[in-house]
Design a protein around this motif. Structure first.
Motif, PDB file in Angstrom:
ATOM      1  N   SER A 282       0.895  -1.161   0.000  1.00 56.35           N
ATOM      2  CA  SER A 282       0.000   0.000   0.000  1.00 56.35           C
ATOM      3  C   SER A 282       0.936   1.213   0.000  1.00 56.35           C
ATOM      4  O   SER A 282       2.076   1.118   0.420  1.00 56.35           O
ATOM      5  CB  SER A 282      -0.893   0.009   1.242  1.00 56.35           C
TER       6      SER A 282
ATOM      7  N   VAL B 125       0.795   4.138   1.539  1.00 57.38           N
ATOM      8  CA  VAL B 125       0.707   5.098   2.645  1.00 57.38           C
ATOM      9  C   VAL B 125       1.770   4.763   3.692  1.00 57.38           C
ATOM     10  O   VAL B 125       1.795   3.649   4.220  1.00 57.38           O
ATOM     11  CB  VAL B 125      -0.703   5.052   3.278  1.00 57.38           C
TER      12      VAL B 125
ATOM     13  N   ASN C  47      -8.660   2.570  13.403  1.00 57.93           N
ATOM     14  CA  ASN C  47      -7.761   2.431  12.260  1.00 57.93           C
ATOM     15  C   ASN C  47      -6.560   1.612  12.684  1.00 57.93           C
ATOM     16  O   ASN C  47      -5.746   2.051  13.505  1.00 57.93           O
ATOM     17  CB  ASN C  47      -7.290   3.795  11.724  1.00 57.93           C
TER      18      ASN C  47
ATOM     19  N   GLY D 249      -4.584   0.409  10.209  1.00 57.38           N
ATOM     20  CA  GLY D 249      -4.160   0.350   8.818  1.00 57.38           C
ATOM     21  C   GLY D 249      -2.729   0.791   8.624  1.00 57.38           C
ATOM     22  O   GLY D 249      -1.923   0.817   9.564  1.00 57.38           O
TER      23      GLY D 249
ATOM     24  N   LEU E  57      -1.704   3.695   8.207  1.00 54.40           N
ATOM     25  CA  LEU E  57      -1.452   4.896   9.007  1.00 54.40           C
ATOM     26  C   LEU E  57      -1.063   4.572  10.446  1.00 54.40           C
ATOM     27  O   LEU E  57      -0.446   5.390  11.122  1.00 54.40           O
ATOM     28  CB  LEU E  57      -2.707   5.784   9.015  1.00 54.40           C
TER      29      LEU E  57
ATOM     30  N   THR F 284      -9.506   5.069   8.386  1.00 53.66           N
ATOM     31  CA  THR F 284      -9.698   3.784   7.689  1.00 53.66           C
ATOM     32  C   THR F 284     -10.471   4.010   6.392  1.00 53.66           C
ATOM     33  O   THR F 284     -10.116   3.462   5.337  1.00 53.66           O
ATOM     34  CB  THR F 284     -10.422   2.782   8.609  1.00 53.66           C
TER      35      THR F 284
ATOM     36  N   GLU G 265      -8.101   5.438   3.840  1.00 50.78           N
ATOM     37  CA  GLU G 265      -7.203   4.430   3.241  1.00 50.78           C
ATOM     38  C   GLU G 265      -7.953   3.589   2.204  1.00 50.78           C
ATOM     39  O   GLU G 265      -7.427   3.285   1.133  1.00 50.78           O
ATOM     40  CB  GLU G 265      -6.612   3.516   4.325  1.00 50.78           C
TER      41      GLU G 265
ATOM     42  N   GLN H 177      -8.563   5.588  -0.955  1.00 52.83           N
ATOM     43  CA  GLN H 177      -7.320   5.747  -1.735  1.00 52.83           C
ATOM     44  C   GLN H 177      -7.103   4.569  -2.669  1.00 52.83           C
ATOM     45  O   GLN H 177      -6.614   4.725  -3.764  1.00 52.83           O
ATOM     46  CB  GLN H 177      -6.105   5.799  -0.790  1.00 52.83           C
TER      47      GLN H 177
END
Ligand code: MRU
Length: 352
Positions: free
Chosen positions: A5, A7, A164, A166, A168, A207, A210, A213
């Motif tokens: 991913s 990010v 989240n 994720g 991040l 979340t 993400e 995105q």
């Protein structure tokens, strides 16, 4: 390794750290420059960077920045001042154990380094980068092991998550959202249901961002809608992250996780935790010993500049709760899927 991913909430650049400012997402994507440990401590406290593994990575760089800026040549004095840096970084947030794990790993690296004092900082930069790259790899492993918990049918599953966990919240890819990503990349995700996650809205803001995105099919619900969705047969499994897991498998995660686990149990829906080994605190025998952060009550009585309740009531704003091990169907780690009662097998594998 599974597909990446894009990010990355923590980025090391030559002599400073860049953090995505998670307080401004999704309306603004801004990077903040951190070039001293005091600013890193403040960034963790104010949740510019948040999520247990990401906090650990950020704190590791904070330790390096603190060491780099010490003007001391005597080894004992250097280590004493570095310990003070550690104390200040640890005082930022109490629940996510990855923070303490990463800082202690950095301190140990400094204490064990036998070369000249002037070279301790470069050793610590290497260790911070190791912690950073290990976490990214770990998230991909967790994502891949997550495929093992999928039921044989239906072919495409509906997963519900909270908060989240994720990219991040980690070095990248995510733990619970890493599992979702892996399931999606395999063509087995029908939909992700995302709890908005009052009061700080990490589900709605982060979340959902993400997922948008990357085009992951996602539906946002308020926290109070999860039981209804389960009752209506819209959810096949729940996967969430963790901030601290006690030795018996009791798990602290974002406030609201415990009620989600109870509701999942009532509907016979499996409830999974996805977390790295660095989130397990073997020193705590059960979840009652996990410190729970309480945050500013303004997070619950105010939305933006608007007060949403009358004066004259009190507030209680715990940021995390503890889900008892018996509600957890499995803990998805980088070493495989474990039953909560099996965590002891992993004790020797922790890096510190
Ligand atoms: O208060 P936060 O946003 O730092 O809380 C984050 C969570 O509770 C996450 O679920 C947890 O840290 C796991 S992140 C991979």
């Amino acid at each position: 390794m599974s597909q990446a991913s894009e990010v990355y909430p923590v980025i090391w650049q030559t002599d400073h750290v860049l953090l995505i400012d998670q307080n401004h997402l999704p309306s603004q994507y801004e990077m903040v420059i951190i070039d001293c440990f005091e600013d890193m401590a403040q960034a963790i406290k104010t949740m510019i960077v948040r999520g247990a593994p990401a906090i650990g990575v950020a704190a590791a760089y904070g330790m390096y920045l603190g060491a780099r800026d010490l003007e001391v040549t005597d080894r004992q004095e250097f280590l004493a001042q570095l310990t003070e840096v550690a104390v200040q970084l640890k005082a930022t947030r109490p629940t996510a154990v990855n923070l303490f794990w990463a800082i202690d790993r950095m301190l140990k690296a400094a204490q064990q380094f036998e070369g000249p004092v002037a070279e301790i900082p470069s050793t610590l930069l290497e260790m911070a980068q190791t912690i950073h790259t290990e976490d990214l790899q770990t998230c991909h492993q967790i994502g891949d092991y997550g495929l093992e918990v999928l039921p044989d049918a239906p072919d495409q599953v509906r997963i519900l998550t909270h908060c989240n966990a994720g990219a991040l919240a980690t070095a990248g890819y995510g733990t619970a959202l890493g599992v979702v990503r892996s399931v999606w990349h395999r063509g087995r995700l029908e939909r992700l249901y995302i709890d908005e996650t009052r009061p700080r809205l990490q589900g709605a803001r982060l979340t959902a961002w993400e997922c948008a995105q990357e085009g992951i099919p996602a539906t946002l619900i308020t926290d109070s809608m999860a039981a209804h969705c389960m009752q209506r047969g819209l959810v096949d499994l729940v996967v969430v992250g963790a901030d601290r897991i006690a030795a018996n498998g009791d798990t602290a995660n974002k406030i609201g996780t415990y009620s989600l686990a109870l509701v999942a149990k009532a509907h016979n829906i499996p409830f999974y935790i996805a977390a790295p080994l660095s989130t397990i605190d073997f020193k705590l025998s059960d979840g009652s010993q996990i410190p729970i952060e309480e945050r500013n009550p303004a997070e619950i009585y105010q939305i933006g500049d608007t007060f949403i309740c009358p004066a004259g009531v009190d507030f209680y704003n715990p940021a995390f709760d503890v889900t008892p091990a018996e509600l957890i169907a499995g803990i998805i780690t980088e070493h495989g899927v474990m039953q909560p009662g099996e965590l002891g097998q992993l004790q020797g594998k922790q890096a510190i």
